[in-house]
Design an enzyme around this catalytic site. Structure first.
Site, PDB file in Angstrom:
ATOM      1  N   CYS A 113     -14.157   0.294   8.426  1.00 41.69           N
ATOM      2  CA  CYS A 113     -13.190  -0.205   7.437  1.00 41.69           C
ATOM      3  C   CYS A 113     -13.315   0.605   6.153  1.00 41.69           C
ATOM      4  CB  CYS A 113     -13.464  -1.675   7.124  1.00 41.69           C
ATOM      5  SG  CYS A 113     -13.647  -2.700   8.597  1.00 41.69           S
ATOM      6  N   CYS A 137       0.819  -1.215   0.000  1.00 37.36           N
ATOM      7  CA  CYS A 137       0.000   0.000   0.000  1.00 37.36           C
ATOM      8  C   CYS A 137       0.848   1.259   0.000  1.00 37.36           C
ATOM      9  CB  CYS A 137      -0.950  -0.016   1.190  1.00 37.36           C
ATOM     10  SG  CYS A 137      -1.914  -1.531   1.218  1.00 37.36           S
TER      11      CYS A 137
END
Ligand SMILES: [Zn+2]
Lengths: 386, 144
Positions: free
Chosen positions: A203, A86
């Site tokens: 989330c 990421c």
């Protein structure tokens, strides 16, 4: 080793984004090249000015950056694909920055892009027995760390929900965000349980997307007025003893790490930039899961351990607060196209420092910081100055 | 509870000592560095301590008692198709008495009873039935 503060200054001449969302009928090279064209236009430069390209992605496969450039023009420049989980986009940015600082090139483009794959993803962040044991659920890995954080600091699940509420409120002011509708604390707390104690709205959603930045030396800038300089760009990968469950590591009890990777990358960036956390006017923190933003701002030095929930509640991290965090809605609103995320965060800091953030504009910021994490683990900090 | 049925197979060989091999108690197998004292689980394939960088690792068995450090109850099927166990399931970290934290699945009559600092002990339990009808077992930690 060269002292980075003695090397030549590097500027961001232009940035390019595409809206974050789901691109059903487009491939990564379609919207990836859109981001390149947008960045070139913003920099007032032509493609043949670009001397090298670093292109970050996670799941796009071999030579995926080359596929993007094929849609722009093959000029023989070196193209390097960067996979760093990421933090791929911010790692690509850092390589571009270093190439210019070291006077190897004068104008370089950094790109991050991702079309999130459908179906089974072979994760190399975990060992086969860890995958078979079901340890690769990232919501649960963050949930585990959240349980530990709650135990150590007294934070509550409502505190985590307040991160979502703030970021979704900011996202509602961002025309590029995937989610542009605010949510209430009650809606977060009533959303379905995913991995206790985290619920769905704790989330971030997945998304497809791309971001690009043209970096150059001062003499190559077309517009000094809109240019932003890079004050520091650091990357710290794993250190022994620190547990980061999103890539299958747990704390050593006998030899815990003195500093974790977030603090190390931040301290190094502050030292190179010559600024401290108190100087940051706008911040992009890493909010894949809501609680992560809380410990992130603590580790980045914006408050002491355990203080973030209180500061959040007091509005310190709001757009009009003392240290605005995730002004574009963060990953929580924008969505998370893995390879693009780090560069997306960087684009928001540039936009804010230029004063071009529209309804979500922070009042006259001069210095800003972007932080991205990645499985591996990686922690990448970039500081910008108007 | 340890099954010695021949149709049971471990999730992975070499993770724990078996009663059928003449051991008095089932224990997890790890590595211990005789130079720095660090303990690793699972056992390291290479004789190399990634903490002190010496070739002084020895095989060791770990304590089967510890305390819950972290846990989460997972309510949905993990992505990727690697996990064949039941859902919901719980996993997290346990701090063993010998001074090592390990990542583990939890066994409990009711996952709601799990708590940080709760005393737990090692169990080898059924995980799932594989496509050939074998019972696949794995290690878990269960509240005492
Ligand atoms: Zn050692």
């Amino acid at each position: 080793m060269k002292n980075l503060s003695e090397m030549r200054e590097v500027y961001v001449a232009g940035i390019g984004l595409v809206p974050w969302g789901v691109y059903e009928n487009k491939e990564h090279y379609d919207f990836g090249s859109d981001a390149v064209f947008n960045a070139l236009k913003d920099a007032e430069m032509e493609w043949n000015n670009i001397q090298a390209a670093f292109i970050g992605s996670v799941y796009q496969g071999t030579g995926s950056g080359h596929q993007v450039i094929k849609e722009v023009g093959q000029t023989g420049i070196p193209i390097v694909n960067v996979e760093n989980a990421c933090s791929s986009g911010s790692s690509a940015f850092r390589l571009a920055y270093q190439m210019i600082a070291a006077e190897i090139y004068d104008i370089v483009i950094a790109v991050g892009m991702e079309k999130m794959p459908k179906g089974p993803i072979k994760s190399t962040a975990f060992r086969p027995w860890e995958l078979a044991s079901g340890f690769n659920v990232q919501m649960a890995n963050y949930a585990n760390e959240a349980v530990e954080y709650m135990h150590e600091t007294g934070a509550s699940v409502e505190d985590f929900a307040r991160v979502t509420v703030k970021n979704r409120k900011n996202g509602a002011l961002n025309p590029n965000a995937r989610f542009q509708k605010p949510v209430t604390l009650e809606e977060v707390m009533e959303s379905r349980m995913v991995a206790s104690p985290l619920r769905l709205f704790h989330c971030c959603p997945l998304a497809d997307g791309a971001a690009a930045a043209v970096l150059c030396s001062k003499n190559k800038l077309k517009s000094i007025k809109r240019s932003i300089s890079v004050a520091a760009s650091t990357l710290t990968s794993g250190v022994y003893g620190e547990g980061i469950m999103m890539c299958g590591t747990v704390n050593s009890l006998k030899f815990p790490a003195k500093s974790g990777i977030v603090k190390l990358s931040a301290d190094q960036a502050y030292e190179i930039a010559g600024y401290g956390p108190e100087d940051m006017d706008v911040v992009q923190a890493y909010d894949t899961m809501a609680p992560a933003e809380l410990w992130d701002v603590e580790k980045l030095g914006f408050c002491r351990e355990g203080e973030a929930p209180k500061f959040l509640k007091e509005g310190v991290f709001d757009i009009n607060g003392k240290t605005p965090v995730n002004t574009d809605g963060g990953l929580m609103s924008r969505g998370h196209p893995l390879g693009a995320t780090g560069l997306g965060q960087i684009c928001e800091i540039i936009t804010q420092l230029r004063g071009e953030a529209g309804k979500r504009q922070v009042n006259n910021p001069g210095i800003g910081l972007a932080h991205s994490m990645g499985a591996g683990p990686n922690s990448s900090v970039t500081i910008f100055k108007k | 509870m340890v099954s010695t049925d021949t149709t049971t197979i471990p999730l992975r060989e070499g993770f724990w000592t078996n009663l059928r091999d003449g051991n008095k108690q089932t224990r997890l197998i790890g590595s211990r560095c005789s130079s720095c004292g660090e303990i690793f689980f699972p056992k390291k394939e290479k004789n190399w301590c990634v903490h002190c960088n010496r070739s002084t690792l020895e095989e060791t068995t770990l304590s089967n008692k510890g305390k819950i450090a972290t846990y989460s109850v997972v309510m949905q099927q993990p992505g990727g198709g690697f996990y064949k166990g039941p859902v919901p399931y719980a996993y997290g970290c346990v701090d063993l008495e010998d001074g090592i934290r390990i990542e583990t699945l939890f066994s409990a009559d009711n996952f709601d009873q799990l708590e940080v600092e709760m005393d737990v002990e090692l169990v080898i339990e059924k995980f799932y039935d594989d496509e050939n009808g074998n019972e696949v077992v794995t290690f878990k930690f269960k509240p005492v």
